[in-house]
Each structure stands twice: as C-alpha cells, then as structure tokens.
Design an enzyme around this catalytic site. Structure first.
Site, PDB file in Angstrom:
ATOM      1  N   LYS A 135       0.871  -1.316  -0.138  1.00  0.00           N
ATOM      2  CA  LYS A 135      -0.006  -0.061  -0.212  1.00  0.00           C
ATOM      3  C   LYS A 135       0.910   1.061   0.105  1.00  0.00           C
ATOM      4  CE  LYS A 135      -1.852   1.500   4.075  1.00  0.00           C
ATOM      5  NZ  LYS A 135      -1.663   3.241   4.151  1.00  0.00           N
ATOM      6  N   ASN A 136       1.909   1.249   0.907  1.00  0.00           N
ATOM      7  CA  ASN A 136       2.461   2.679   1.006  1.00  0.00           C
ATOM      8  C   ASN A 136       3.540   2.904   0.042  1.00  0.00           C
ATOM      9  OD1 ASN A 136       0.801   2.967   3.258  1.00  0.00           O
ATOM     10  ND2 ASN A 136       2.600   2.389   4.786  1.00  0.00           N
ATOM     11  N   CYS A 157      -4.987   7.632   8.936  1.00  0.00           N
ATOM     12  CA  CYS A 157      -5.502   6.802  10.335  1.00  0.00           C
ATOM     13  C   CYS A 157      -5.237   7.860  11.378  1.00  0.00           C
ATOM     14  CB  CYS A 157      -4.780   5.588  10.648  1.00  0.00           C
ATOM     15  SG  CYS A 157      -5.097   4.283   9.866  1.00  0.00           S
ATOM     16  N   ARG A 206      -0.247  14.291  13.116  1.00  0.00           N
ATOM     17  CA  ARG A 206       0.563  13.944  12.295  1.00  0.00           C
ATOM     18  C   ARG A 206       0.908  15.171  11.391  1.00  0.00           C
ATOM     19  NH1 ARG A 206      -1.863   8.556   9.530  1.00  0.00           N
ATOM     20  NH2 ARG A 206       0.249   8.376   8.737  1.00  0.00           N
ATOM     21  N   ASP A 243       3.945   0.123  12.182  1.00  0.00           N
ATOM     22  CA  ASP A 243       2.723  -0.600  11.519  1.00  0.00           C
ATOM     23  C   ASP A 243       2.649  -1.879  12.021  1.00  0.00           C
ATOM     24  OD1 ASP A 243       2.658   1.870  10.320  1.00  0.00           O
ATOM     25  OD2 ASP A 243       3.516   1.436   8.469  1.00  0.00           O
ATOM     26  N   ARG A 250      -9.099  -0.442   3.589  1.00  0.00           N
ATOM     27  CA  ARG A 250      -8.047   0.629   3.131  1.00  0.00           C
ATOM     28  C   ARG A 250      -6.709   0.232   2.820  1.00  0.00           C
ATOM     29  NH1 ARG A 250      -6.863   4.606   6.881  1.00  0.00           N
ATOM     30  NH2 ARG A 250      -5.271   4.918   5.334  1.00  0.00           N
TER      31      ARG A 250
HETATM   32  N1  EPU Z   1       6.071  13.855  11.141  1.00  0.00           N
HETATM   33  C1  EPU Z   1       6.320  15.287  11.529  1.00  0.00           C
HETATM   34  N2  EPU Z   1       6.188  16.226  10.637  1.00  0.00           N
HETATM   35  C2  EPU Z   1       6.432  15.819   9.180  1.00  0.00           C
HETATM   36  C3  EPU Z   1       5.989  14.552   8.782  1.00  0.00           C
HETATM   37  C4  EPU Z   1       6.011  13.635   9.741  1.00  0.00           C
HETATM   38  O1  EPU Z   1       6.238  15.481  12.748  1.00  0.00           O
HETATM   39  O2  EPU Z   1       6.205  16.759   8.365  1.00  0.00           O
HETATM   40  C5  EPU Z   1       5.972  12.840  12.046  1.00  0.00           C
HETATM   41  C6  EPU Z   1       4.601  12.119  12.042  1.00  0.00           C
HETATM   42  O3  EPU Z   1       3.691  12.817  12.968  1.00  0.00           O
HETATM   43  C7  EPU Z   1       4.939  10.830  12.978  1.00  0.00           C
HETATM   44  C8  EPU Z   1       6.507  10.720  12.420  1.00  0.00           C
HETATM   45  O4  EPU Z   1       7.085  11.753  11.838  1.00  0.00           O
HETATM   46  O5  EPU Z   1       4.894  10.834  14.136  1.00  0.00           O
HETATM   47  C9  EPU Z   1       6.462   9.582  11.233  1.00  0.00           C
HETATM   48  O6  EPU Z   1       5.702  10.129  10.191  1.00  0.00           O
HETATM   49  P1  EPU Z   1       6.410   9.585   8.608  1.00  0.00           P
HETATM   50  O7  EPU Z   1       6.151  11.116   7.722  1.00  0.00           O
HETATM   51  O8  EPU Z   1       7.450   9.017   8.675  1.00  0.00           O
HETATM   52  O9  EPU Z   1       4.901   8.710   8.154  1.00  0.00           O
HETATM   53  P2  EPU Z   1       3.960   8.921   7.032  1.00  0.00           P
HETATM   54  O10 EPU Z   1       4.576   9.248   5.658  1.00  0.00           O
HETATM   55  O11 EPU Z   1       2.691  10.010   7.620  1.00  0.00           O
HETATM   56  C10 EPU Z   1       3.945   6.447   6.225  1.00  0.00           C
HETATM   57  C11 EPU Z   1       3.118   5.456   6.305  1.00  0.00           C
HETATM   58  C12 EPU Z   1       2.517   5.088   7.426  1.00  0.00           C
HETATM   59  C13 EPU Z   1       3.876   4.572   8.478  1.00  0.00           C
HETATM   60  C14 EPU Z   1       4.820   5.680   8.423  1.00  0.00           C
HETATM   61  C15 EPU Z   1       6.088   5.212   9.240  1.00  0.00           C
HETATM   62  C16 EPU Z   1       1.938   6.032   4.052  1.00  0.00           C
HETATM   63  C17 EPU Z   1       0.797   6.498   3.263  1.00  0.00           C
HETATM   64  N3  EPU Z   1       1.913   5.914   5.393  1.00  0.00           N
HETATM   65  O12 EPU Z   1       3.405   7.590   7.033  1.00  0.00           O
HETATM   66  O13 EPU Z   1       1.787   4.032   7.403  1.00  0.00           O
HETATM   67  O14 EPU Z   1       3.220   4.191   9.481  1.00  0.00           O
HETATM   68  O15 EPU Z   1       5.165   5.935   7.111  1.00  0.00           O
HETATM   69  O16 EPU Z   1       6.786   4.067   8.609  1.00  0.00           O
HETATM   70  O17 EPU Z   1       3.136   5.547   3.484  1.00  0.00           O
HETATM   71  C18 EPU Z   1       0.062   2.303   7.866  1.00  0.00           C
HETATM   72  O18 EPU Z   1       0.290   1.815   6.736  1.00  0.00           O
HETATM   73  O19 EPU Z   1      -0.805   1.813   8.727  1.00  0.00           O
HETATM   74  C19 EPU Z   1       0.491   3.734   8.122  1.00  0.00           C
HETATM   75  C20 EPU Z   1       0.331   4.731   9.190  1.00  0.00           C
END
Ligand code: EPU
Length: 415
Positions: free
Chosen positions: A22-23, A116, A121, A304, A396
């Site tokens: 998915k990601n 989620c 975030r 995750d 999802r």
């Molecule tokens: N963060 C910030 N500021 C930012 C970006 C992130 O503070 O500008 C913080 C977030 O709030 C969080 C942490 O950094 O606490 C990690 O965020 P990251 O940006 O790495 O995650 P993401 O891109 O929002 C993706 C996956 C998530 C997975 C994370 C970590 C997608 C669509 N989502 O999220 O997937 O947990 O990377 O590996 O790619 C899931 O699949 O269930 C899921 C939540």
C-alpha cells in the site's frame, strides 16, 4: 459502516499470497504524473486508497486503465486541477500530489491529508522542505496553496527521517533546477521503490535507501515502469496470524530483508518458522515468550506491525512491553483487545501486555487500519464470535483480507 464477523478457533492452513505494498503504491501513482508519457505500475493492490488516487488522476485528465494488478497511466493530456478537500481527506497519501504537482505545474492546491488517527501527524517537514526549494506556501484553514516561479535544487536536512517528507521532496526535486540533497532521509523500502520508478523514467537519483539522497532535476521524463514491492506490513500481519493459529501456513511473495526486524522479534518470542526464498511457513507457536519492542524507523521494528504483534503477545507467558516512538497515539486498539480478555495497559507511549490471556469474541471497533488488523488476529483465536465495526479502515490497507483468510480456513465474513 462495514463490519466483519469472525468465528474464532479455526486453524489456518494453505497459502497466502502477499499483495503489492500500500505505502509504495500510493506514492507511485502520484509520481506517474512526472512522466509526459504512459507509465505502467505492476502489482498494484486493490484497496480503497488506490480508488481515490485514481479519482485524483482522472481529475488531472490522466487516463487510467487497470488489468488484473497492472495499472496503465496515460499522462499525455494532463491538465492542472486543484484537489478537492473530499478527496485529499480520504487518505494520507494525497499529500504526494503536493510534491508531484509542484514538479509538474509549479503549483498545487490541496487540503490537509486524511489517514489513520494515530496521533498528531503534522506535515511541517514537507512544507519546510518545499520552502527551501523555493515554494511559497499560503494556508487558509485546511487548504494549502503552493506556488513557485521555479524550484531550485538545494540541501534539505530533515529533522526526522519522515517517509512522507522524503518521498514528497524527492518528487518535488525532480522539477527543480539543479541538484537537491535530502539529508537524514527515510530509508524505508518504499523510498527505494519510488526512486526506482523515477530512475526508470530518466531521473538521476542516488542514495535511495540510505540517509542521503540526491536528485538531479530533470525535464521531459519518458514512460516509466515499476513493480510495487510486496507489502511488508501485510506479510508481517499474516505471519503473526500463522504464529497464532497456523498449521503449515505459507506466506508467499515476500522480501525477507524487509521484515527482518519482525522475524527477529518472533524468534526472540520463541516462535519458529521456516524461510525459503520468498516464502515463510509458520504454525501455531507453543510457549511464546514475552518480549520488549521499541518501534523505530527502518530497518528498526516497524510501528505499523506493533499493534498486530500486541495480539501475539497476549499469548506470551509473562509481561511484554512495547515502546511506540513514531506516533503518539497508537494503542487505541488495546482497549478493544482488553474487552476481548487481554490484559494490557498503556501510559503515554509505553504499553504493557500481560499474558497468557484467553480471548473471547465480542463486539469491537476498528479505530485505525493496523489496530483493526490486530482485532482480526484476535478474532481468529478468540472463543466464539467477534464482530468488528468500522472495518472500512482495514479494507483501506489489506487487499482481499476476507477472501485471503477464508481461503486458508478462517471463518470470517463481511456483514
Ligand atoms: N512527522 C512530523 N512532521 C512531518 C512528517 C512527519 O512531525 O512533516 C512525524 C509524524 O507525525 C509521525 C512521524 O513523523 O509521528 C512519522 O511520520 P512519517 O512521515 O514517517 O510517516 P507518514 O509518511 O505519515 C508513512 C506510512 C505510515 C507509516 C509511516 C512510518 C503512508 C501513506 N503511510 O506515513 O503507514 O506508519 O510512514 O513508517 O505511506 C500504515 O500503513 O498503517 C501507516 C500509518
């Protein structure tokens, strides 16, 4: 609201084929707009997030066709369009249109993404990086208007190795003049998957999968082709299902290195399994031992998988501890596990699980995607019937979860 009914206590046997991640897929589709031509994405999972990304592509006048799990994207008649809030809020990954549209049109109007509810975030790191590339950002309530006369390659240091910010900045950097260096970049396999697609289109990218990535801005990108990596989180989920109630359950189509951190914890918990090329065979584990887990960025233990691992640890004799370091609210699922008989308690980002507990089916609620999956796993081993409400979240992220589990002997249905 969709619901799942699970009758617990059935052994899972046979094969489960892992779908595309998915990601990765949710970033590859927006990335396709960078090509002026047709792109092909293989192994695309059929999950609802993808459906909404297709709607956005069509809004941008791209033509999409899907045959089996291959998606063909024709961007030759692409036109700028703002992304309506109803679509951007359907998923987290809508934010990849920020980077991709900035590279393509030097403009993007889009609302704060959905996804989620697992804590605060913010997207500050994405925005800070865009600003360094020369983007002006206007925010009105939830809506962001990003514009740039031109994007100029620069050095960007990420305060945290964010997956989303790394990918978004890689995408934007493709449209920049000169070289962009992203320091403290995320190293997750998804980053490598996206980089390989961009490289295939003709972009020069070095270092994807390490903490320093360089992107050389490029124009006139040609057609790209890429295969979505197998979903490491889906794989881990079914491997845990095998440890809970498998009988020679085979999880196939995996990349073992992507789930090494999870496999190591399973070994530490006294769970045995057999690995063979892209397969893992696993049966119900006896004498599961408690373990301590700290979620970390890749290659550490993935956040995750933490929630599904919690279900396994309800069956370990003794006290296990999980420290969640990525999100500030990812233990909501344990309140429902407790309703089923688990003994867990959390304080801030530390969860304690006391085992062994017998789980009993009851009505529970999927707060988020992986939390929902942890309840499915619990339902598979619980005595009696488990009803999970709000399962849209689970659908999802897990392609055909009901069918895949039914095929190996689970009594699970959508109601
Ligand atoms: N963060 C910030 N500021 C930012 C970006 C992130 O503070 O500008 C913080 C977030 O709030 C969080 C942490 O950094 O606490 C990690 O965020 P990251 O940006 O790495 O995650 P993401 O891109 O929002 C993706 C996956 C998530 C997975 C994370 C970590 C997608 C669509 N989502 O999220 O997937 O947990 O990377 O590996 O790619 C899931 O699949 O269930 C899921 C939540």
């Amino acid at each position: 609201m969709s619901r799942l009914k699970i009758e617990g206590g059935h052994k899972l046997t046979g094969n489960i084929k892992i779908s595309g991640a998915k990601n990765s897929a949710v970033a590859l589709i927006p990335a396709a707009i960078l090509s002026k031509n047709n792109s092909t994405i293989l192994n695309v999972p059929k999950i609802s997030d993808i459906k909404y990304l297709i709607e956005i592509m069509e809004l941008l006048n791209c033509k999409i066709s899907v045959k089996d799990d291959t998606m063909f994207i024709d961007t030759s008649k692409i036109k700028y369009h703002s992304i309506p809030e109803e679509l951007s809020q359907m998923m987290r990954a809508s934010y990849y249109y920020m980077g991709a549209m900035l590279a393509k049109f030097k403009k993007a109007e889009i609302s704060f993404p959905g996804g989620c509810k697992i804590g605060n975030r913010p997207i500050d790191l994405h925005l800070k990086g865009f600003k360094k590339l020369g983007v002006q950002i206007k925010q009105e309530k939830n809506k962001y208007t990003l514009t740039a006369k031109e994007l100029i390659g620069t050095k960007i240091y990420l305060d945290f190795a964010s997956v989303g910010a790394t990918i978004n900045l890689m995408l934007a950097a493709v449209g920049a003049k000169g070289i962009t260096t992203i320091e403290n970049a995320a190293k997750e396999p998804e980053i490598v998957n996206i980089a390989s697609f961009l490289i295939n289109m003709g972009v020069q990218i070095k270092g994807a999968g390490t903490s320093t990535i360089t992107v050389v801005g490029s124009k006139n990108l040609d057609k790209g082709i890429v295969e979505v990596f197998p979903d490491r989180i889906e794989a881990a989920t079914y491997i845990i299902a095998g440890a809970l109630t498998g009988k020679d359950l085979v999880i196939e189509g995996i990349i073992k290195e992507h789930i090494d951190a999870v496999l190591n914890k399973l070994t530490e918990a006294n769970v045995s399994y057999k690995t063979e090329k892209d397969k893992i065979t696993i049966s119900k584990a006896k004498n599961i031992k408690p373990v301590n887990i700290k979620t970390l960025v890749y290659p550490g233990f993935p956040t995750d998988v933490q929630q599904c691992f919690t279900t396994l640890l309800t069956q370990a004799k003794g006290t296990s501890k999980i420290i969640e370091t990525i999100y500030d609210s990812r233990f909501k699922n344990t309140e429902y596990l407790n309703l089923m008989g688990a003994k867990t308690k959390y304080n801030g980002n530390i969860l304690e699980i006391e085992g062994i507990t017998k789980l009993t089916g009851t009505e529970v609620y999927a707060n988020d995607l992986r939390g929902g999956a942890s309840l499915v796993l619990a339902g598979l081993i619980a005595k009696g019937e488990t009803i999970i409400d709000n399962t849209e979240h689970i659908l999802r992220g897990y392609e055909d979860i009901v069918l895949k589990l039914q095929k190996v002997g689970a009594k699970i249905e959508e109601i």
